[in-house]
Design a protein around this motif. Structure first.
Motif, mmCIF file in Angstrom:
data_model
loop_
_atom_site.group_PDB
_atom_site.id
_atom_site.type_symbol
_atom_site.label_atom_id
_atom_site.label_comp_id
_atom_site.label_asym_id
_atom_site.label_seq_id
_atom_site.Cartn_x
_atom_site.Cartn_y
_atom_site.Cartn_z
ATOM 1 N N GLU A 68 0.816 -1.216 0.000
ATOM 2 C CA GLU A 68 0.000 0.000 0.000
ATOM 3 C C GLU A 68 0.848 1.263 0.000
ATOM 4 O OE1 GLU A 68 -2.597 -0.633 3.254
ATOM 5 O OE2 GLU A 68 -3.757 -2.148 2.161
ATOM 6 N N ASN A 69 2.008 1.209 0.656
ATOM 7 C CA ASN A 69 2.816 2.428 0.761
ATOM 8 C C ASN A 69 4.191 2.200 0.144
ATOM 9 O OD1 ASN A 69 3.619 0.538 2.599
ATOM 10 N ND2 ASN A 69 4.101 2.022 4.202
ATOM 11 N N PHE A 70 4.208 1.531 -0.985
ATOM 12 C CA PHE A 70 5.505 1.105 -1.520
ATOM 13 C C PHE A 70 6.414 2.277 -1.866
ATOM 14 C CE2 PHE A 70 8.254 -0.242 -5.065
ATOM 15 C CZ PHE A 70 9.009 -1.162 -4.367
ATOM 16 N N GLU A 71 5.848 3.305 -2.542
ATOM 17 C CA GLU A 71 6.708 4.398 -3.023
ATOM 18 C C GLU A 71 7.377 5.171 -1.889
ATOM 19 O OE1 GLU A 71 4.362 6.461 -5.991
ATOM 20 O OE2 GLU A 71 3.759 4.488 -6.736
ATOM 21 N N PRO A 72 6.598 5.681 -0.937
ATOM 22 C CA PRO A 72 7.279 6.381 0.173
ATOM 23 C C PRO A 72 8.239 5.473 0.938
ATOM 24 C CG PRO A 72 4.905 6.213 0.566
ATOM 25 C CD PRO A 72 5.141 5.755 -0.829
ATOM 26 N N TRP A 73 7.851 4.210 1.076
ATOM 27 C CA TRP A 73 8.723 3.281 1.794
ATOM 28 C C TRP A 73 10.059 3.113 1.060
ATOM 29 C CZ3 TRP A 73 10.718 -1.335 -0.025
ATOM 30 C CH2 TRP A 73 11.451 -2.070 0.916
ATOM 31 N N LEU A 74 9.958 2.945 -0.252
ATOM 32 C CA LEU A 74 11.177 2.734 -1.041
ATOM 33 C C LEU A 74 12.072 3.971 -0.986
ATOM 34 C CD1 LEU A 74 12.681 0.821 -3.007
ATOM 35 C CD2 LEU A 74 11.486 1.963 -4.880
ATOM 36 N N ALA A 75 11.439 5.141 -1.098
ATOM 37 C CA ALA A 75 12.204 6.385 -1.048
ATOM 38 C C ALA A 75 12.959 6.472 0.273
ATOM 39 C CB ALA A 75 11.281 7.583 -1.219
ATOM 40 N N LYS A 76 12.291 6.090 1.352
ATOM 41 C CA LYS A 76 12.906 6.170 2.666
ATOM 42 C C LYS A 76 14.023 5.136 2.805
ATOM 43 C CE LYS A 76 11.389 6.680 7.378
ATOM 44 N NZ LYS A 76 10.399 6.189 8.333
ATOM 45 N N ALA A 77 13.763 3.964 2.283
ATOM 46 C CA ALA A 77 14.733 2.883 2.468
ATOM 47 C C ALA A 77 15.989 3.078 1.631
ATOM 48 C CB ALA A 77 14.089 1.542 2.121
ATOM 49 N N THR A 78 15.878 3.750 0.497
ATOM 50 C CA THR A 78 17.037 3.825 -0.400
ATOM 51 C C THR A 78 17.574 5.231 -0.586
ATOM 52 O OG1 THR A 78 15.618 4.150 -2.312
ATOM 53 C CG2 THR A 78 16.203 1.877 -1.768
ATOM 54 N N GLY A 79 16.777 6.247 -0.293
ATOM 55 C CA GLY A 79 17.220 7.613 -0.570
ATOM 56 C C GLY A 79 17.161 7.947 -2.041
ATOM 57 N N ALA A 80 16.628 7.060 -2.856
ATOM 58 C CA ALA A 80 16.537 7.330 -4.296
ATOM 59 C C ALA A 80 15.276 8.145 -4.595
ATOM 60 C CB ALA A 80 16.492 6.015 -5.059
ATOM 61 N N ARG A 81 15.194 8.648 -5.804
ATOM 62 C CA ARG A 81 13.980 9.354 -6.228
ATOM 63 C C ARG A 81 12.985 8.322 -6.750
ATOM 64 N NH1 ARG A 81 12.141 14.873 -7.297
ATOM 65 N NH2 ARG A 81 14.350 15.377 -7.523
ATOM 66 N N VAL A 82 11.814 8.236 -6.128
ATOM 67 C CA VAL A 82 10.847 7.206 -6.496
ATOM 68 C C VAL A 82 9.629 7.837 -7.168
ATOM 69 C CG1 VAL A 82 9.437 5.302 -5.705
ATOM 70 C CG2 VAL A 82 11.600 5.802 -4.564
ATOM 71 N N HIS A 83 9.460 7.539 -8.428
ATOM 72 C CA HIS A 83 8.306 8.044 -9.166
ATOM 73 C C HIS A 83 7.191 7.018 -9.136
ATOM 74 C CE1 HIS A 83 10.876 11.166 -10.849
ATOM 75 N NE2 HIS A 83 11.766 10.225 -11.092
ATOM 76 N N GLY A 84 5.983 7.486 -9.502
ATOM 77 C CA GLY A 84 4.871 6.566 -9.709
ATOM 78 C C GLY A 84 5.008 5.936 -11.084
ATOM 79 N N HIS A 85 3.881 5.713 -11.716
ATOM 80 C CA HIS A 85 3.920 5.126 -13.056
ATOM 81 C C HIS A 85 4.291 6.206 -14.063
ATOM 82 C CE1 HIS A 85 2.176 1.083 -12.334
ATOM 83 N NE2 HIS A 85 1.785 1.676 -11.206
ATOM 84 N N LEU A 86 5.555 6.241 -14.492
ATOM 85 C CA LEU A 86 6.002 7.286 -15.424
ATOM 86 C C LEU A 86 5.297 7.158 -16.765
ATOM 87 C CD1 LEU A 86 9.855 7.605 -14.945
ATOM 88 C CD2 LEU A 86 8.053 9.092 -14.111
ATOM 89 N N PHE A 87 4.892 5.937 -17.091
ATOM 90 C CA PHE A 87 4.272 5.736 -18.405
ATOM 91 C C PHE A 87 2.765 5.536 -18.293
ATOM 92 C CE2 PHE A 87 8.717 4.928 -18.968
ATOM 93 C CZ PHE A 87 8.985 5.551 -20.172
ATOM 94 N N ALA A 88 2.165 6.106 -17.238
ATOM 95 C CA ALA A 88 0.709 5.990 -17.046
ATOM 96 C C ALA A 88 -0.026 6.660 -18.205
ATOM 97 C CB ALA A 88 0.315 6.631 -15.725
#
Lengths: 340, 566
Positions: free
Chosen positions: B346-366
């Protein structure tokens, strides 16, 4: 059969080139000389050619910049200006001027006139074909004038030099900051879009079709195909048999369009800083919409003019501020190649 | 005792004169050779201009074309005159009109006076150096080259091919070992006179006349026969580009040239006023007494060659547009693509951003718009979020995004609901992409949705079809990305292990294990949902084997303890 198709394309383009040259020949009668100082042109001098209409505001800086770069003589066609452009140009010691009241669009946006002048005067010279709102820069342009660049191009066996147009815009509504003739336009127009350019290779003419930049972002997001073409080949060691096809985006013979490396390397290239978005753009757009002289199919561009007339703010948070050519080179908007 | 200068001049006579006067002011005699292609009017003017200097001589003019014997003949002629007319010359320095002394001439004279028997001439055997341009190394000494490479390229190439075909090989006189190196040397009187007065000279001349680029091998080879002490380096700083043409120095190279500590540099652009002014005015400032050190600036020049031949991978612009397959990497940096993760967690994007410090986008090709991180409407480089602009040239969009965000790792979501045609192949083939896929996870939003079941069935069938096509791309032989694929059933069995692996690969600095776990969607009843699809005739197989009944791996998964690697 690949070679056969290739040969037929070549043959077709050869006739296209001849047709365009003939067209320029016919249009020569539309030009009447205002002042002809072409006797001054020394062998090896670098020339600039341009068609202008009501550009009195831009011309002082345009001339100053390109003189400093090493342009020795300017060939101008004045297309019915009424703001003193003609008088101003006639006074310049290194300008030869012709004038014509005929249609800009029917002259292939001034190219037929320029082609004729270049047949007459630019044969064997390096010649820069520009609009008055284009300012040429290239790596090291502050320390190495054009003669150094063209010397080097010739040594590496090249006779054309590729650039991209970079639309420069102010922060805030375009009409907010008034520009006065002679000032550095990039005091106000110091912002640009750094990384939204899209490139396709054109199979027939082999030039790169570059689109993108602020105009694609702000005015053509729904119709990207119509977005303006940004790639140009403005600097060519001219031969009287050469001809530009479509503005200075491409020319014939098509080998001259190969200003890029296809094996992964980088050729040396420059930028045309585009001063289109001075405060004058708003009134000028209203007028151009009326005249319909700037696009082959002007009706399709009405919404574009409408958006410009509304004095838009083109700036966004991801805009980049111009600091130096080194910045542009590092961002990959132009390249030194191995000219260091 | 002094140093004699041989100057080969063919253009920019005003600069040649200026430099000659600089040499002469330090007491160096000069012998000029002027190319025969120069009109005699220009030549005579030049001779007259130099007539006020006593120790200047002009020699018979030869036609000097690059890579031909004329340059050697000119040098021989000038060398003979120098040795005959100026008896107190101990070293002879070969220079051109485009050479510029960088250090006071007296320093050079002192330097050579300390090394009275040393010849400075770059001289190496062809086997040892990779300098050659055009694929001819040893062959330049064993074939004949009567045609000009510049003007008669066709004949040149054909004649080389012909000689190779018939197996022609020239005899090298007296078994000398051919050497080559920079044509700008500084030889002692002893060595130079030995070369010029050699009884075998005729044989050597005849041989070298048909060697390719003899000016880089004649003296370089013969000096080996007589020299008492060879320093195999040139005192002239001269850099060559990848086509074998000399680099030209301009005003902005002033500091660079100063740093090199070399005695002489070439080629100088004739209009580089600042360089000529700076180096030809009296520099009575402290004598440096340092060794020339061209190595200091070598890095800059090798970088330039690399820029010209390899370019910046991942950059597409008006002068770099590689043909397909020759990009040297589609993109400029590594990035991560996640498929199905944001459906499962459910919270994958914010979680990933926090865990890696990388820039996490949603669906870029939506379909509707580009879902940049944090809901931004424009990204770095003024990249628009318009789906139409993106779809107009998806490849340009992707390469631009990765180029514009150099230095920051990009992650984005991807899936069968997006506009993935074409770009899926580009990504799969890109070695910079790290692709992690949970197949069948697209069914979870359907499971949670409030749609009519017949619509769900239709959509599921479509998405399954798109994803299975997509998996073909990922599993194809052309795929070069780092790809990991799990079925949904497999993944939720033990979700932390795969997550940990993927995260470890992204951020090297966060290798201490995951502190927090993303929240998994509640899958109670998902097995039954899949069974219902099956009952309707649509067989969802990409999820793997999901039991219909409430299994042990259902909701409690999210309560598992974080998985720690160490």
């Amino acid at each position: 059969m690949g070679w056969l198709a290739e040969a037929s394309t070549k043959y077709r383009l050869r006739w296209k080139r001849r047709r365009l040259l003939f067209r320029a020949l016919r249009k020569r009668r539309q030009l009447s000389p205002v002042i002809d100082r072409t006797a001054q042109i020394a062998p090896g001098a670098i020339l600039a050619a341009s068609t202008v209409r009501n550009e009195a505001v831009r011309l002082p800086f345009f001339l100053e910049h390109h003189r400093k770069l090493g342009v020795a003589h300017f060939l101008f066609v004045d297309n019915a200006s009424d703001d003193g452009t003609r008088e101003y140009l006639a006074q310049q010691p290194d300008v030869s001027l012709w004038s014509t009241p005929e249609s800009y669009r029917l002259s292939r946006f001034g190219l037929d006139w320029l082609t004729w002048l270049m047949i007459r005067h630019a044969h064997g010279h390096w010649c820069l074909t520009l609009d008055a709102d284009e300012i040429l820069i290239y790596p090291h342009h502050d320390t190495r004038p054009l003669p150094a660049l063209v010397d080097w191009l010739e040594r590496t066996g090249r006779s054309s030099f590729g650039t991209m147009m970079l639309d420069m815009y102010p922060k805030g509504p375009v009409r907010a900051q008034e520009y006065r003739a002679g000032e550095d336009p990039f005091e106000a127009l110091c912002w640009f879009d750094a990384g939204n350019y899209m490139i396709q290779k054109q199979p027939v003419h082999q030039n790169l079709w570059i689109q993108g930049g602020v105009r694609a972002r702000c005015f053509f997001a729904d119709e990207p195909r119509r977005a303006p073409t940004m790639g140009k080949v403005p600097l060519v060691k001219w031969n009287r048999r050469y001809v530009y096809i479509n503005s200075t985006h491409a020319l014939l013979p098509r080998d001259l369009n190969r200003v890029y490396d296809e094996a992964g390397g980088e050729e040396t290239s420059g930028l045309l800083l585009h001063t289109k978005f001075l405060h004058t753009i708003v009134d000028k757009s209203a007028e151009e919409k009326e005249r319909g002289e700037h696009f082959a199919n002007s009706a399709l561009y009405e919404s574009y003019y409408d958006a410009l007339v509304e004095n838009p703010d083109l700036w966004c948070e991801a805009s980049t501020k111009l600091t130096s050519w080194r910045q542009l080179e590092a961002m990959g908007l132009m390249s030194r190649g191995n000219w260091i | 005792m002094s140093v004699g200068i041989i100057m080969l001049v063919h253009t920019a006579f005003d600069r040649a004169e200026q430099v000659a006067r600089h040499w002469a002011a330090a007491g160096c005699p000069i012998v000029f050779h002027v190319d025969r292609n120069v009109p005699s009017k220009t030549y005579n003017t030049f001779v007259n201009a130099m007539s006020d200097l006593p120790d200047v001589r002009f020699v018979k003019r030869h036609r000097c074309e690059w890579g031909t014997w004329g340059l050697v003949a000119a040098t021989q002629e000038a060398g003979e005159t120098m040795l005959a007319e100026f008896a107190d010359v101990r070293h002879v320095y070969l220079a051109s009109g485009a050479c510029l002394p960088l250090r006071p001439v007296q320093e050079l004279i002192d330097y050579l006076a300390d090394r009275q028997t040393t010849d400075f001439i770059e001289s190496a055997t062809t086997a040892d150096v990779p300098w050659t341009i055009g694929g001819l190394d040893q062959e330049r000494f064993t074939l004949r080259f009567p045609f000009s490479w510049r003007q008669q390229r066709y004949l040149f190439d054909k004649y080389v091919q012909f000689q190779r075909a018939v197996g022609y090989k020239r005899h090298i006189p007296n078994g000398v070992v051919p050497h080559m190196g920079s044509q700008w040397w500084c030889l002692t009187r002893q060595t130079l006179s030995a070369i010029l007065e050699d009884p075998e000279r005729k044989a050597y001349d005849r041989y070298f006349r048909r060697v390719w680029i003899p000016d880089e091998s004649y003296f370089q080879t013969l000096a080996r026969l007589y020299s008492r002490k060879i320093e195999s380096r040139s005192l002239t700083l001269s850099k060559f580009d990848y086509q074998g043409k000399p680099h030209i120095f301009y005003d902005d190279h002033l500091q660079l040239l100063r740093r090199s500590d070399c005695f002489v540099a070439r080629k100088i652009w004739p209009f580089a006023n600042r360089l000529y002014d700076a180096f030809l005015t009296d520099q009575d400032s402290a004598m440096k007494r340092t060794e020339p050190n061209p190595g200091k600036i070598d890095r800059i020049f090798s970088k330039a060659v690399e820029r010209r031949t390899r370019g910046r991978p991942g950059l597409y612009m008006q002068s770099r547009f590689p043909a397909p397959g020759r990009e040297g990497g589609l993109t400029c940096a590594q990035y991560s693509v996640f498929e199905g993760f944001s459906d499962l967690f459910e919270n994958f994007e914010p979680w990933l951003a926090k865990a890696t410090g990388a820039r996490v986008h949603g669906h870029l090709f939506a379909k509707e718009r580009v879902e940049y991180s944090d809901g931004q409407h424009v990204m770095n480089g003024a990249l628009s979020d318009s789906a139409k602009l993106r779809d107009y040239n998806k490849r340009a969009f992707l390469t631009n995004l990765i180029w514009n965000t150099r230095g920051e790792r990009q992650c984005f979501q991807f899936g069968p609901r997006d506009m993935i045609e074409e770009i899926e192949w580009d990504i799969a083939k890109d070695p910079n992409a790290q692709i992690s896929v949970i197949t069948g996870a697209w069914a979870i939003p359907l499971f949670k949705s409030n749609k009519n079941f017949s619509d769900i069935r239709k959509e599921a069938a479509l998405l399954q079809q798109i994803e299975s096509e997509h998996l073909k791309a990922l599993r194809s032989e052309w795929a070069k990305a780092r790809i990991r694929i799990w079925t949904l059933a497999e993944f939720i069995e033990a979700p932390m292990e795969p997550l940990q692996t993927v995260i470890d690969e992204i951020g090297k600095q966060y290798q201490r294990g995951l502190a927090e776990v993303p929240k998994m969607a509640d899958l109670t009843g998902f097995g039954q949902f899949l069974q219902n699809l099956k009952n309707q005739g649509m067989h969802p197989y990409l999820m793997g084997d999901f039991p219909v009944a409430h299994g042990r791996h259902e909701p409690q998964q999210s309560k598992r303890k974080p998985y720690l690697v160490r």
